[in-house]
Design an enzyme around this catalytic site. Structure first.
Site: not given
Ligand code: G6P
Length: 608
Positions: A2, A27, A74, A98-99, A481, A485, A488, A504, A603
């Protein structure tokens, strides 16, 4: 997650609120809304989907006002419908939030008893009714909000306006981010600075428990004990154009290409001044000399940085490390070690789980805390004794790219500082490492130049349902990673394994429909990895291998190769992740997904 924006001004704030929401879109959200004080009434408009739809509705209805609040939601409690979108209204009071309010069920029952009726499934609606309830007796919005938030359990950042109190905007925060933007005879609130850069660069960062009343020329803040406090105004170095797309098609693309600059900025002080503890703060020398182990706490991509750092710090500084997912650490019984350094890693510095994990560590008696963070005014930086700020600049794309590689640069710096403090880095070696870091941005440019080759890989990947990423040693976290990616933003199911684990389990999945991506730098593990690749080929798997210029891999049929510059030693993970970032970006483009705002993701994850 949010996003909140609010304004009290002497001009129509509707365009400011809409522009702010657009800047908060990154966000992550699924509905949006605005409430404006218009002719002594609350004019509320809410829409599902994109802010553009809200903007259109505001224009069509000619909504305007000198005071207002707006929100991107959100969904947590209740589906992403118009009825659940914020602002929520009770009487003439409108609230954005937000929260998560943990005691919302008990409050809802109490408010129903008191005669309030609910129109949404959200936890937020209880806040609106609660403020209205207290407002009925005191007729003071600031006072009513203070009484209401005293009843809330959980996390909140809220903005409140009332039809009978024009020129007043109330803000409160506990656990979720909220700041005040200071203008000339106008004031603003927002979830982060980027939303307000077109109107101000002067900010007040509210602390947990603060409630603030903003007028045109006044700001009054009371802290959690109800005492009036003065919070400093800080000048931001950020400019509006730094969070604009410019010539790029997507923020993720822009941020991938910004990495050489982001790395130079992050490493500048180290390269100019040498390996010095002061890079992490005034107390760094004494704390970093004392500690005997390190626990990293982070989420998502930042957790992958932690996993990589473990290899560097154990090898270079000889300090035992463990890396934990913040949401796991905070709820498990762990054995605190008073000599441990707690290192949190976060792009935003506001991730609820990472922040709570740090507080949990502190409650266990951990005194030594350090954060690697991209936002210098964030909660994690404020809560930690030591810090190093990555200079990536604002990261807007949900899929983290430049934040990751700059975190790695900062963590490598930490490894060098710790090694030096323990007498494991002599002057010659120090200069050698600094030279390698100086060369890194240039090497990354060469990797970025490989984009068209990666694009061809992506065309083949876009047709696939699954992908398997393999790496060994410090490139195993890079495989993780790469897989993160890909899932995501292109929604292709991807898994990552240390290549030695292939036999395994995951080898059972390998067939012609399962592309296997292997990271094959020219390091000590290369020969082992080659055997793993043969195992994949023998089962008909299609191999995509990211090599170094000096990696010698025997030609096998149907093996697709991308070759990076000469092996970069310890810094190799920072380069090898880049083709994987570009691969997911181009696979997403092929599939036509929303690259910067992937479905269901946010985000900044400011709720648990
Ligand atoms: C969300 C974002 C990721 C990020 C993670 C941790 O899941 O989509 O891209 O790595 O949060 O966020 P931070 O701001 O703590 O690195």
């Amino acid at each position: 997650m949010c996003g909140i924006i609010g304004a009290v001004a002497q001009r129509n704030v509707a365009p400011i609120l809409i522009e702010g929401l657009k800047r908060l879109e990154y966000r992550g959200y699924d509905s949006a809304g605005v409430a404006l004080l218009q002719d002594q009434e609350i004019k509320r408009i809410r829409t599902t989907g994109r802010v553009a739809a809200l903007e259109e509705a505001v224009r069509e209805q000619n909504a305007h006002g000198l005071t207002g609040i707006a929100h991107t939601r959100w969904a947590t409690h209740g589906a992403p419908t118009e009825g659940n979108a914020h602002p929520h209204v009770s009487g003439g009071i409108a609230v954005v939030h937000n929260g998560i309010i943990e005691n919302h069920e008990a409050l809802r029952a109490e408010l129903k008893q008191a005669g309030f009726s609910f129109t949404s499934q959200t936890d937020t609606e209880v806040i609106a009714h609660l403020i209205n309830h207290y407002f009925k007796s005191c007729r003071d919005l600031f006072q009513a909000t203070r009484e209401a938030v005293a009843r809330l359990q959980g996390a909140y950042a809220i903005g409140v306006v009332c039809d009978s109190m024009p020129n007043k905007l109330i803000a409160a925060r506990q656990g979720s981010p909220l700041l005040i933007g200071v203008g000339v005879e106008e004031h603003f609130i927002a979830s982060d600075t980027s939303a307000l850069l077109p109107v101000t660069q002067r900010f007040i960062y509210l602390e947990d428990g603060d409630v603030a009343e903003l007028g045109l020329t006044s700001i009054v803040v009371v802290d959690k004990n109800g005492a009036a406090v003065s919070r400093a105004i800080q000048q931001s170095e950020l400019r509006a154009e730094m969070v604009e797309l410019g010539e790029y098609r997507h923020y993720m693309q822009k941020e991938i290409y910004e990495q050489p600059r982001a790395l130079s900025d992050t490493l500048q002080e180290l390269i100019n001044g040498g390996v010095q503890p002061i890079l992490f703060g005034m107390e760094a020398e004494s704390i970093l000399s004392t500690i005997e182990r390190i626990t990293f706490l982070a989420c998502g991509t930042s957790y992958h940085s932690a996993l990589t750092a473990r290899y560097w710090i154990e090898a270079l500084a000889g300090i035992p490390c463990n890396a934990e997912i913040a949401s796991e650490y905070r709820y498990r019984t762990s054995v605190p070690d008073p000599k441990a350094l707690i290192v949190t890693i976060s792009q935003s510095g506001e991730t609820a789980d990472t922040l709570s994990a740090l507080k949990h560590a502190q409650s266990l008696g951990h005194e030594y805390t350090l954060t690697i963070c991209n936002v210098s005014e964030s909660a994690l930086v404020r809560e930690s004794r030591l810090n190093m700020i990555t200079r990536a600049g604002p990261e807007i794309g949900v899929a983290s790219t430049k934040a990751f590689t700059t975190q790695l640069a900062a963590l490598f710096t930490l490894a060098l500082v710790l090694a030096k403090l323990r007498g494991r880095l002599n002057a010659v070696e120090e200069q050698k490492q600094i030279a390698a870091l100086r060369a890194l941005p240039g090497q990354m440019q060469r990797v970025l130049a490989l984009e068209s080759r990666v694009q061809r890989w992506a065309e083949r990947f876009a047709e696939k349902q699954h992908a398997l990423f393999l790496g060994r040693g410090m490139h195993y976290p890079i495989a993780l990673e790469g897989a993160l990616k890909l899932k995501e933003i292109s929604y292709i199911h991807a898994e990552a394994y240390p290549a030695g684990e292939l036999k395994h389990g995951p080898l059972a999945l390998v067939d012609k429909d399962m592309p296997v991506i292997a990271i094959a730098p020219n390091d000590a593990l290369l020969e082992k990895l080659k055997s793993n690749l043969q195992e994949v080929r023998a089962r008909g798997g299609e191999l995509y291998v990211v090599l170094d210029e000096d990696t010698h891999i025997q030609d096998m049929d149907e093996i697709h190769k991308i070759t990076l510059p000469l092996h970069a030693g310890w810094l190799s993970p920072i380069l090898h992740v880049v083709p994987l970032q570009m691969l997911s970006y181009h696979a997403a483009l092929q599939k036509g997904t929303d690259v910067d705002k992937p479905r269901n993701l946010a985000k900044s994850v400011t709720v648990e």
